[in-house]
Design a protein around this motif. Structure first.
Motif, PDB file in Angstrom:
ATOM      1  N   UNK A  74      89.182  64.208  48.623  1.00 21.71           N
ATOM      2  CA  UNK A  74      88.350  64.189  47.415  1.00 21.71           C
ATOM      3  C   UNK A  74      87.045  64.967  47.521  1.00 21.71           C
ATOM      4  N   UNK A  75      86.468  65.004  48.706  1.00 27.48           N
ATOM      5  CA  UNK A  75      85.117  65.548  48.825  1.00 27.48           C
ATOM      6  C   UNK A  75      85.102  67.060  48.678  1.00 27.48           C
ATOM      7  N   UNK A  76      83.991  67.565  48.210  1.00 27.60           N
ATOM      8  CA  UNK A  76      83.814  69.012  48.175  1.00 27.60           C
ATOM      9  C   UNK A  76      83.715  69.532  49.599  1.00 27.60           C
ATOM     10  N   UNK A  77      84.318  70.683  49.882  1.00 29.52           N
ATOM     11  CA  UNK A  77      84.199  71.245  51.227  1.00 29.52           C
ATOM     12  C   UNK A  77      82.747  71.421  51.622  1.00 29.52           C
ATOM     13  N   UNK A  78      82.451  71.085  52.876  1.00 30.87           N
ATOM     14  CA  UNK A  78      81.063  71.143  53.352  1.00 30.87           C
ATOM     15  C   UNK A  78      80.564  72.579  53.374  1.00 30.87           C
ATOM     16  N   UNK A  79      79.381  72.792  52.837  1.00 32.55           N
ATOM     17  CA  UNK A  79      78.792  74.126  52.861  1.00 32.55           C
ATOM     18  C   UNK A  79      77.629  74.213  53.837  1.00 32.55           C
ATOM     19  N   UNK A  80      77.195  73.031  54.355  1.00 35.90           N
ATOM     20  CA  UNK A  80      76.109  73.034  55.328  1.00 35.90           C
ATOM     21  C   UNK A  80      76.580  73.672  56.623  1.00 35.90           C
TER      22      UNK A  80
END
Length: 459
Positions: free
Chosen positions: A143-149
């Protein structure tokens, strides 16, 4: 909404065990009641993966979940990510039972995180067994948005005289790169001009055939000398195939001869598959011998790995070992480093013998097999993560534990919690090879980094 499944594997690993792992992963996913599309069996080649990816896109999937069931290179992962679908990767661990590394899935995740970072592609990820993955971790994959950090290094420090001396000692050194790095190993790529500007080190490309020719022409007396040396260091030498053992030892003589003729300080060698499929013997044992003699050798033609070894060897005053991080157990707060069987023999745990063995996948000698001795260690890498040079350093304690996997392996406890180190390894896009030396050398390495103009990331 459908989630596309892309189960990736490599046939040189333990396929039945991988299939068991995949079945458990699929059962856990099916229990969520979500709609999944795509293959439910392992994909072993790029063409099968491309076909499956096209079908997933055609089915209208809104996310792509790569099931990293064994080690694979990063080529297919990057290609799949360019489909434009939000990307998640789930990799699975395996038991530390002293047997072969049956899956090596974490290393596949590690290669992918580096390659995706170089391409500016964010992704979500998880590392855990189907029955151990928490609901929050599973939800993050689905569900989560792919991490961009991304985790990057800090500012460049102030150089010291000691750091300058080590940095200056690199100028004029030469690395022989024998063969090309494997396809999909962006972790082993390099720019000769950038390396020269960074450290004053030159790289000479040499065809693999030149090493093979030098090995075949090796003086039998030199080969006999090496066998006698191996007899003093290893048990079980008489139990490996004698013809393949002879070929393996000849690779050591070939490396010595190439080095003597051209004055090389280190090697970066394409160690597989051609040393097995075209030549007929492992270079792992010879690499162990070279490392013990303070001639760094990086496998998989990893030029920056060779540079890393050169720096750490100079900083530590001892031999170094270029290794993979292959498992992190957050519950036990430990990690395992491993390679096929090429650590310098002085790193052996004195409580157990070093044994002669064969490569677990290719079934040829010579490999040095032993558990690493307990003690303080430093890990380091000259990294090109996200396309910028930096030094990555970690401190740890090697533990007195039984050998986790065949080959050369050691169980260590990082100075920071294993969970945090795991997160930082992936968030930093770190390469899959790090060099290790005994002792705490973080202070002098920080000085060397400053002298080279490199920022430092401490795991």
């Amino acid at each position: 909404m459908a989630i596309g499944l892309l189960p990736l594997g490599r046939a040189t690993f333990d396929v039945p065990f991988a299939e068991e792992k995949l079945a458990a992963m699929l059962a856990r996913l099916d229990a969520t009641g979500r709609n999944f599309v795509g293959p439910r069996s392992l994909l072993f080649d790029a063409e099968a993966a491309r076909t499956a990816l096209a079908e997933i896109v055609a089915a209208g999937a809104t996310r792509l979940l790569i099931l990293q069931v064994t080690f694979t290179d990063a080529a297919m992962t990057v290609e799949a990510a360019r489909s434009g679908l939000p990307l998640s990767i789930w990799a699975v661990p395996e038991p530390r039972n002293g047997g072969r590394l049956r899956l090596n899935a974490f290393c596949g995740l590690n290669l992918s995180s580096h390659a995706l970072g170089l391409n500016g592609i964010p992704f979500a990820w998880a590392y855990g067994d189907a029955d151990a993955l928490g609901e929050g971790e599973l939800s993050g994959l689905l569900d989560a948005s792919p991490a961009s950090d991304r985790l990057d290094a800090g500012p460049v420090g102030a150089p010291t005289d000691a750091g300058r001396r080590i940095a200056a000692s690199l100028a004029g050194k030469r690395i022989a790169r024998i063969g090309e790095h494997p396809v999909g190993f962006d972790t082993c790529d390099y720019d000769a001009r950038a390396l020269k500007e960074l450290a004053g080190v030159d790289v000479d490309p040499i065809p693999l055939d030149r090493l093979f020719d030098a090995a075949r022409k090796a003086d039998p007396e030199d080969v006999a000398r090496l066998r006698a040396q191996a007899e003093t260091e290893l048990t079980g030498l008489a139990e490996v195939d004698p013809v393949q053992l002879d070929r393996s030892l000849r690779l050591k003589v070939g490396l010595e001869n190439i080095r003597e003729r051209a004055g090389y300080d280190a090697f970066a060698i394409r160690c597989w598959p051609e040393t097995f499929t075209e030549y007929g013997g492992a270079v792992c044992g010879p690499v162990s011998m070279m490392g013990e003699a303070r001639v760094p050798c990086a496998c998989e033609a990893d030029v920056y790995g060779a540079l890393t070894q050169m720096i750490l060897q100079k900083a530590s005053g001892g031999p170094v070992f270029l290794t993979d991080l292959v498992d992190v157990d957050t519950a036990d707060d430990t990690a395992v480093i491993w390679h096929c069987g090429q650590a310098p023999v002085s790193m052996r745990d004195p409580g157990a013998p070093a044994t002669a063995t064969i490569h677990t996948n290719r079934k040829m000698p010579l490999l040095y097999q032993f558990a690493l001795k307990p003690g303080r260690v430093t890990l380091m890498r000259i990294s090109q993560a996200f396309g910028t040079a930096k030094m990555v350093i970690a401190g740890a304690q090697m533990l007195a534990r039984p050998m986790a996997f065949t080959g050369t392996s050691g169980t260590l406890r990082f100075d920071r919690p294993a969970e945090k180190v795991l997160e930082d390894v992936i968030a930093s896009g770190l390469e899959h090879h790090m060099a290790i030396a005994y002792g705490d050398h973080r202070a002098i390495l920080n000085d060397v980094a400053a002298a080279l103009g490199l920022p430092v990331l401490e795991l």
